[in-house]
Design an enzyme around this catalytic site. Structure first.
Site, PDB file in Angstrom:
ATOM      1  N   GLN A   1       0.805  -1.426  -0.255  1.00 33.02           N
ATOM      2  CA  GLN A   1       0.501   0.109  -0.195  1.00 33.02           C
ATOM      3  C   GLN A   1       0.656   0.656  -0.483  1.00 33.02           C
ATOM      4  OE1 GLN A   1      -0.497  -2.271   1.989  1.00 33.02           O
ATOM      5  NE2 GLN A   1      -3.000  -2.836   2.558  1.00 33.02           N
TER       6      GLN A   1
ATOM      7  N   ASP B   1      -5.965   2.243  13.176  1.00 32.06           N
ATOM      8  CA  ASP B   1      -7.129   1.674  12.596  1.00 32.06           C
ATOM      9  C   ASP B   1      -8.169   1.647  13.918  1.00 32.06           C
ATOM     10  OD1 ASP B   1      -7.419   0.286   9.526  1.00 32.06           O
ATOM     11  OD2 ASP B   1      -5.004  -0.026  10.377  1.00 32.06           O
TER      12      ASP B   1
END
Length: 353
Positions: free
Chosen positions: A202, A243
């Protein structure tokens, strides 16, 4: 870079959009080679898109989840689902990725409007999107101000980031990458070291693409190079996303983050976590209570469909790790900055005036 990619570099990116009674998601599995949008009009496609990381990043999947409830309602009307089938479909969306708390938070936010119909749910989902982008821009200012005060602004800063936390991971602008974008707008970024972020890259596929999009000088480096880069004195601060943030300040983020935090602590430089308040989970006392998603073994045993490990090897593939709060120099949200390692905890921040 494709023609569409070049056009995107001249405009703001939006990973999640609603158009013509459906969701449009930038398919992040195709970047940086192709910029394409996946149209989503049913629950199965949305759940698959979340699990395959077509849409990813805690804030972005939260927004997608809120819109997903509206999709489920519309599908229920088309297919003649009863209440039980509708709630089961919504539960599948809510549970599509377990570590990022934003998905459940945003689904739960729109659920009370279920009986008012899809238009009411859709209006609330639009509000979720608007609020997330505004929160990102506000936290970017807070984070940039704090870093300038903490590190100084005698010269542009050398920053390190891990995974992708930009517009692609949010409703717009970005969290950690949003802080970097704000500093760049002030001419205060010398260079960004973007960790490649194994196993799905990513950082090299997405973060580097966004940095190039904004004209920010950067290097892509192997995850294993990050600690050495920090300890050699080549980095002034690390800025990462999250997260989930537990009530004691422990932080779950993309696997490899805790190694960056440890290196920052050894080097005596700031480790800044940027996340909206929707990522703070006061119901989870510490990182021990955060469920860590284990992804498929093939992501670490194969590359491009070709086996790269012996046939007898097993793959251990946690998607996240937990950084203890004592290693988090500061947590920045849209409400301001908490110096977590110094004892300022998220609960105090969220329950304060």
């Amino acid at each position: 870079m494709s023609q569409e990619s070049r056009q995107a570099s001249r405009q703001e990116l939006h990973a999640v959009e609603w158009a013509d009674d459906g969701l449009l998601l930038i398919d992040q599995t195709l970047l940086p080679d192709r910029l394409e949008r996946l149209r989503v009009t049913d629950v199965d496609t949305l759940v698959d898109a979340i699990r395959r990381l077509v849409v990813r990043g805690a804030p972005a999947i939260g927004v997608a989840g809120a819109y997903g409830v509206a999709l489920a309602l519309r599908q229920a009307e088309r297919a003649g689902w009863d209440r039980t089938a509708l709630l089961a479909a919504i539960a599948r969306i809510r549970e599509a990725r377990p570590t990022a708390v934003n998905l459940a938070v945003c689904v739960d936010r729109v659920l009370p409007l279920l009986d008012q119909g899809p238009d009411a749910v859709l209006a609330e989902a639009h509000a979720v999107l608007r609020e997330d982008e505004q929160a990102n821009r506000t936290m970017a200012g807070h984070g940039a101000d704090w870093l300038v005060k903490r590190v100084g602004a005698l010269r542009p800063l050398r920053l390190l980031t891990h995974c992708n936390t930009g517009a692609l991971a949010t409703a717009g602008w970005g969290t950690a990458l949003g802080v970097i974008r704000e500093l760049h707008a002030r001419d205060l970024v010398e260079v960004v070291y973007a960790d490649e972020t194994r196993p799905l890259l990513q950082g090299s596929r997405l973060t580097a693409w966004e940095l190039a999009h904004d004209g920010i000088p950067h290097y892509v480096q192997a995850d294993g190079a990050a600690a050495g880069t920090i300890l050699r004195g080549e980095v002034d601060a690390a800025v990462v996303g999250a997260d989930r943030v537990a009530a004691n300040g422990d932080t779950a983020n993309k696997v490899g983050t805790v190694a960056v935090a440890l290196a920052c602590a050894e080097a005596g430089i700031p480790f800044l976590v940027a996340a909206p308040t929707t990522t703070v989970d006061l119901a989870t006392a510490s990182g021990e209570g955060i469920h860590i998603e284990l992804r498929g073994e093939d992501e670490v045993l194969e590359w491009g469909g070709l086996r790269t490990a012996p046939a007898v090897s097993r793959g251990h593939n946690p998607a996240f790790d937990v950084t203890p709060g004592r290693l988090v120099t500061a947590l920045v949200t849209e409400r301001g900055v908490l110096e977590v390692a110094a004892g300022q905890l998220p609960a105090d921040h969220l329950h304060g005036p």
